[in-house]
Scaffold this motif. Structure first.
Motif, short mmCIF file in Angstrom:
data_model
loop_
_atom_site.label_atom_id
_atom_site.label_comp_id
_atom_site.label_asym_id
_atom_site.label_seq_id
_atom_site.Cartn_x
_atom_site.Cartn_y
_atom_site.Cartn_z
N GLY A 12 -10.45 6.00 12.32
CA GLY A 12 -8.85 5.92 11.98
C GLY A 12 -8.47 5.28 10.84
O GLY A 12 -7.17 5.37 10.70
N LYS A 13 -9.38 4.72 10.04
CA LYS A 13 -8.88 4.30 8.69
C LYS A 13 -8.38 5.26 7.64
O LYS A 13 -9.08 6.41 7.47
CB LYS A 13 -10.05 3.67 8.26
CG LYS A 13 -10.17 3.04 6.80
CD LYS A 13 -11.40 2.38 6.20
CE LYS A 13 -11.28 2.05 5.00
NZ LYS A 13 -12.63 1.80 4.19
N ILE A 14 -7.42 4.95 7.13
CA ILE A 14 -6.83 5.83 6.08
C ILE A 14 -7.70 5.67 4.63
O ILE A 14 -7.80 4.61 4.27
CB ILE A 14 -5.34 5.66 5.71
CG1 ILE A 14 -4.57 5.94 7.15
CG2 ILE A 14 -4.92 6.40 4.65
CD1 ILE A 14 -3.09 5.50 6.99
N VAL A 15 -8.29 6.80 4.43
CA VAL A 15 -9.03 6.76 3.23
C VAL A 15 -8.15 7.03 1.97
O VAL A 15 -8.27 6.24 0.83
CB VAL A 15 -10.12 7.81 3.05
CG1 VAL A 15 -11.01 7.82 1.96
CG2 VAL A 15 -10.91 7.70 4.22
N GLU A 16 -7.05 7.92 2.11
CA GLU A 16 -6.25 8.09 0.92
C GLU A 16 -5.01 8.73 1.52
O GLU A 16 -4.95 9.59 2.21
CB GLU A 16 -7.12 9.20 -0.02
CG GLU A 16 -6.31 9.34 -1.28
CD GLU A 16 -7.08 10.39 -2.33
OE1 GLU A 16 -6.53 10.58 -3.36
OE2 GLU A 16 -8.26 10.78 -1.82
N THR A 17 -3.78 8.11 0.73
CA THR A 17 -2.49 8.74 0.93
C THR A 17 -2.15 9.37 -0.41
O THR A 17 -2.34 8.68 -1.42
CB THR A 17 -1.43 7.88 1.33
OG1 THR A 17 -2.22 7.27 2.53
CG2 THR A 17 -0.46 8.36 1.48
N ILE A 18 -1.62 10.65 -0.36
CA ILE A 18 -1.02 11.29 -1.84
C ILE A 18 0.16 11.60 -1.75
O ILE A 18 0.55 12.39 -0.52
CB ILE A 18 -2.01 12.39 -1.99
CG1 ILE A 18 -3.46 12.11 -2.11
CG2 ILE A 18 -1.43 13.25 -3.45
CD1 ILE A 18 -4.36 13.29 -2.22
N GLU A 19 1.09 10.89 -2.40
CA GLU A 19 2.61 11.19 -2.30
C GLU A 19 2.88 12.42 -3.30
O GLU A 19 2.71 12.22 -4.52
CB GLU A 19 3.44 10.09 -2.71
CG GLU A 19 3.56 9.07 -1.61
CD GLU A 19 3.91 9.51 -0.40
OE1 GLU A 19 4.88 10.32 -0.53
OE2 GLU A 19 3.61 9.08 0.84
N CYS A 20 3.26 13.57 -2.95
CA CYS A 20 3.35 14.63 -3.87
C CYS A 20 4.62 14.54 -4.71
O CYS A 20 5.72 14.46 -4.22
CB CYS A 20 3.44 16.10 -3.11
SG CYS A 20 2.02 16.14 -2.02
#
Length: 85
Positions: free
Chosen positions: A75-83
């Motif tokens: 459940g670990k977030i690897v990457e978050t991309i804000e467009c």
């Protein structure tokens, strides 16, 4: 390792899918296709890439607002991309 790719659209709708089993996080899965910067993953059980635009192009617009990639097992977030618009 499998990843869950979740992305939100401007309409408020959220979509997600599980990727195939990768040995490592594929950092080189970004391309410039048809005037858009896109990130691609292979869905579990499929053989072709699913491409999600993450930056608007010069000629085209898209409706993706954000993309979150997390490991399915932890459940670990690897990457978050804000467009960016």
């Amino acid at each position: 390792m499998k990843y869950e790719v979740t992305y939100g659209l401007e309409s408020g709708e959220t979509k997600s899918f599980i990727t195939k089993d990768y040995t490592r996080y594929p950092h080189d899965n970004r391309k410039f296709i048809s005037g858009l910067h896109q990130i691609g993953f292979i869905k579990d059980g499929k053989t072709r890439m699913t491409w999600i635009p993450y930056k608007p192009g010069e000629k085209y617009t898209h409706i993706v607002e954000w993309i979150k990639i997390k490991e399915v097992s932890t459940g670990k977030i690897v990457e978050t991309i804000e467009c960016i618009r």
